[in-house]
Design a protein around this motif. Structure first.
Motif, PDB file in Angstrom:
ATOM      1  N   ALA A 118       0.801  -1.208  -0.049  1.00  0.00           N
ATOM      2  CA  ALA A 118       0.042   0.038   0.085  1.00  0.00           C
ATOM      3  C   ALA A 118       0.995   1.143   0.058  1.00  0.00           C
ATOM      4  CB  ALA A 118      -0.948   0.028   1.329  1.00  0.00           C
ATOM      5  N   GLN A 119       1.946   1.273   0.774  1.00  0.00           N
ATOM      6  CA  GLN A 119       2.716   2.464   0.806  1.00  0.00           C
ATOM      7  C   GLN A 119       3.785   2.444  -0.057  1.00  0.00           C
ATOM      8  OE1 GLN A 119       3.690   3.315   4.716  1.00  0.00           O
ATOM      9  NE2 GLN A 119       4.197   5.202   4.581  1.00  0.00           N
ATOM     10  N   PHE A 120       4.315   1.383  -0.712  1.00  0.00           N
ATOM     11  CA  PHE A 120       5.466   1.411  -1.560  1.00  0.00           C
ATOM     12  C   PHE A 120       5.395   0.712  -2.856  1.00  0.00           C
ATOM     13  CE2 PHE A 120       7.399   1.840   2.727  1.00  0.00           C
ATOM     14  CZ  PHE A 120       7.804   2.944   2.511  1.00  0.00           C
ATOM     15  N   SER A 121       4.046   0.556  -3.265  1.00  0.00           N
ATOM     16  CA  SER A 121       3.507  -0.082  -4.468  1.00  0.00           C
ATOM     17  C   SER A 121       4.570   0.113  -5.638  1.00  0.00           C
ATOM     18  CB  SER A 121       2.235   0.251  -4.946  1.00  0.00           C
ATOM     19  OG  SER A 121       2.071   1.461  -5.377  1.00  0.00           O
ATOM     20  N   GLU A 122       5.015   1.035  -5.965  1.00  0.00           N
ATOM     21  CA  GLU A 122       6.073   1.212  -7.014  1.00  0.00           C
ATOM     22  C   GLU A 122       7.395   0.614  -6.953  1.00  0.00           C
ATOM     23  OE1 GLU A 122       6.964   4.359  -3.938  1.00  0.00           O
ATOM     24  OE2 GLU A 122       5.072   3.770  -4.980  1.00  0.00           O
ATOM     25  N   ALA A 123       7.563  -0.025  -5.714  1.00  0.00           N
ATOM     26  CA  ALA A 123       8.902  -0.617  -5.388  1.00  0.00           C
ATOM     27  C   ALA A 123       8.538  -2.242  -5.512  1.00  0.00           C
ATOM     28  CB  ALA A 123       9.358  -0.390  -4.003  1.00  0.00           C
TER      29      ALA A 123
END
Length: 117
Positions: free
Chosen positions: A72-77
């Motif tokens: 949820a917080q770091f979806s791009e990673a």
């Protein structure tokens, strides 16, 4: 208020984001060239969804919750177009295949059954 956080790993980044969301001026200090550059290496470069803990339902639930929060917080990673394999040894394992599949079913963990030669 101005806060300095040492370390751009998982805890440092999460702390910095939480404080910044609350209006705190945050300065993040990281020794490497980029943040989160070593975080996953200590976790064998993957998010643990619980598959590794078939004898501990509480640990599996904790892993699943952590995976959801991280995503949820770091979806791009998060890399999602890869294949992971979890195997049960035919001899000497503390978990047999039926127990492992029941564990996966209890926690909603996806799987496909493949036989090896």
């Amino acid at each position: 208020m101005r806060v300095g956080i040492i370390g751009g790993g998982m805890f440092g980044i999460t702390s910095a984001l939480e404080l910044a969301d609350r209006g705190v001026d945050v300065v993040l200090f990281e020794k490497n060239d980029d943040i989160l550059s070593e975080t996953s290496g200590y976790n064998t470069w993957r998010l643990h969804k619980g598959y590794h803990y078939p004898r501990s339902d509480p640990t599996a639930r904790s892993c699943l919750a952590g995976t959801e929060q991280f995503t949820a917080q770091f979806s791009e990673a998060v890399i999602t177009d890869n294949t992971q394999r979890y195997c049960i040894a035919s001899e000497g394992s503390h978990t047999d295949p039926d127990e492992f599949l029941a564990f996966c079913d209890r926690h909603g963990l996806e799987y496909e059954i493949e036989q090896t030669d």
